[in-house]
Enzyme design. Sequence first.
Site, PDB file in Angstrom:
ATOM      1  N   HIS A 242      -7.457   1.071  -8.194  1.00 37.49           N
ATOM      2  CA  HIS A 242      -6.251   1.898  -8.184  1.00 37.49           C
ATOM      3  C   HIS A 242      -5.674   1.900  -6.770  1.00 37.49           C
ATOM      4  O   HIS A 242      -6.412   2.021  -5.790  1.00 37.49           O
ATOM      5  CB  HIS A 242      -6.599   3.319  -8.625  1.00 37.49           C
ATOM      6  N   ARG A 268       3.656   8.596  -7.749  1.00 31.80           N
ATOM      7  CA  ARG A 268       4.647   7.524  -7.615  1.00 31.80           C
ATOM      8  C   ARG A 268       5.623   7.523  -8.787  1.00 31.80           C
ATOM      9  O   ARG A 268       6.808   7.223  -8.624  1.00 31.80           O
ATOM     10  CB  ARG A 268       3.939   6.169  -7.496  1.00 31.80           C
TER      11      ARG A 268
END
Length: 589
Positions: A242, A268
Site C-alpha cells: 500500500h 487520497r
Amino acid sequence: METSVPEYVEVDVSVLVVGAGAAGARTAIELAERGVEDVLVLGKRNHGDAHTTWARGGINGALGTHDPEDDWTIHAADTLNEGHFVNDPGKVETVAKQMPARLRELDEWGMDYSRTDDGEIDQRFFGAQSYRRTAFAGDHTGESLLNTLVDRAQSLDVPYRENVMITKLVSDGEQVYGAVGFDMDSGEYVLFNTGTIVLAAGGHAAVYNRHTSRDDENNGDGAALACDAGASLMDMEFVQFHPTGMAVDESDSGWEPWSGRLVTEAVRGEGGRLFNADGERFMERYSPDQMELDARDVVARAIAQEIAEGRGTENGGVYLDISHRDDEFIKERLPRMYERFQDLGVDMSTDPVEVAPTSHYGMGGVVVDDHGETDVDGLFAIGETMAGVHGANRLGGNSLAETIAYGVVAGERIADRVDGAGTIPDDLTERVTEPHIAGLAELAGSNGTHDVDTVFKELQDIMWEHAGLLRNEESLTAGLDALQRVREKADNLDVGPLTSRSFEYAIDIGFMLTTAETILQGARERTESRGAHYRTDHPDTDETWRRNIRYEQADLGRMTISKGSVDSPSEAVQDALDEGHELDYHQLE
C-alpha cells in the site's frame, strides 16, 4: 520410543468455518439462511475483533449513486486492468455481478453507510477505478461491515467459538476430514470432526516487517493449512504494498506501534495530495492524468523512488496533505484517521502526515473453483485466503467485496451438499491427528536455543529486504538461502507454555515459512514486471508471462511450481474493456 498423546476434546460439526471476519461471517449467514444449522465459526481472537475492522476506505459495487453510467461490466474491466490480466475472469465477474445487490442487502441489515443528501448510499473515488463505486461508512467501513454481519449472524443464532487456533487440517490429500487446534485460553487440545471446512483466515501481509496488520494475524495461516492438506497455491509472488503506511520516528515510544499502519486510500480518494520533502507534488511526473489515484503499485513505486533519490522526509517517507479541505469535511469523511493523528499530536486539517509504502495484501492464495472449493474435497477457501480475483494487483475496495460475494457463493454450494460431520478414518487418526497433537505438546515449553520473537522478526526482515517493492534474481536467491537458515532455527526454539504468546508465534513461524518460500520462489521464477511484482533486472511486462504460477507441497516440505494459462473474459466484459473507461482524477481538483 513412542511419544505420548495428550488428551484432547472431540467436536462433531457439519461445517467448520475457520476465521470470524467478513468472509467467515457471511458464509455462516448464508448457511443459516439456507437451513444449515450445524455450523461453527472459529476465531483466534475475541468475537468481532477480526482484521476486517482494519479495512477503512470502502467496499466496491456498481450502484451508480453518482455515476449512473457505471455497471458491473466496467467494475470487472477495471479489476482485470488493475490485475494486469492474470486474474481469473470468472471469479472477477462473480464478484462484480453480485456486489450491487450485496451492498443493498447490507443496507437492509442496518449497515451504517455514509449517505448522500438524498439519503442514498454514498460512493467515493478510489484509485484506478473509472467511476465512484466505493461505498463507505466514513473511514471505518470494515468495522461497520463486521458489526453488521455479526449482528445478523447472532440474530440467526449462528454458533461461534472465540480464541481457538487451528494448527493442522486432517486430510489424506484428496478429502478433508477434520481440523486440529487448541483453545488459546485454556490450553485444551481440540479435534473438530467435519467433512466441510471453510478457510476464511485472511492473508499473509505480516510476513513482512512493515505491514498494515497486527503481528499476530495475516501470517499465512489459511494458505499454509490448505497447502499442507494437499491444495495448491497460486499467484503468491504478487504482494500489494500500500502506498500510504504511517512513516514515524520509531524512537518515539508514543509512535512506535504505528509504524507501517494503514493511512487509508480514502484520504487520497477525498482529495489528499502527495508531496516530497522539497514541496513538489511529485505524482505529476509519474502519472499526470490519474495523479494520486493511480493504481496502488504505481503510487507505491513513485513514493519509493522519491525516497531513494533523496527527496524523502526525515522519517523515510513523503507527505500526504489534505489540509486544503475544510476541517469539518475531514472530520466527517475521515473521522478515524483524524482522531488517530490527533491522539498522536498531529492535526490533519492543518498539517500533512508522513507516509511510506507498507505490505498490505496478498493477491495470491489457495486455488479454488468457481464456488470456492479447493482440489481437496470438502475444503473451501474464500476471502483473502483464496486466489484468482485480484491477479497482479488489487483495486482498493475489492477486498471487502470479495469476502461478501464469495461468502454467499461458497455458502450456496455447501448448503446444497452438506450431509453431517463425518468420521476421521482410523489410519489418519494414527498418522496425522495424534502425532500432530503430540508434536504440539512437545513444542509447548520446549527449551531450545533460539528466541521466538527474534526468529519471527528475522523472517520478516528477510522478506522486506529480499522480496519487497523492488526485486532481482540475486536478492531473491539470497532471500531463499536466508530463509533456509530461519527454517533451521525454527526447529530449535525456546517456547513458552501452550497459552503463551511465544507458543502462538512459534506456530505462526511455521505458517510464515510456507508463505515466504512461495513468494520468493515465484518472484524469482517470474522474469518480468507485472502489477505489484517489479523486477529491476526485468523491468518490462512480457506477454508470454500472462500466466499464473501454481505451488504445491512436495516431499520433505519443499515447494514445486508449475505454470498455467489464463482464461478470457466474457463478451460483455471484453466490450467494457474495449470501451477504455478510465478515471478522470481532475474531477477532484
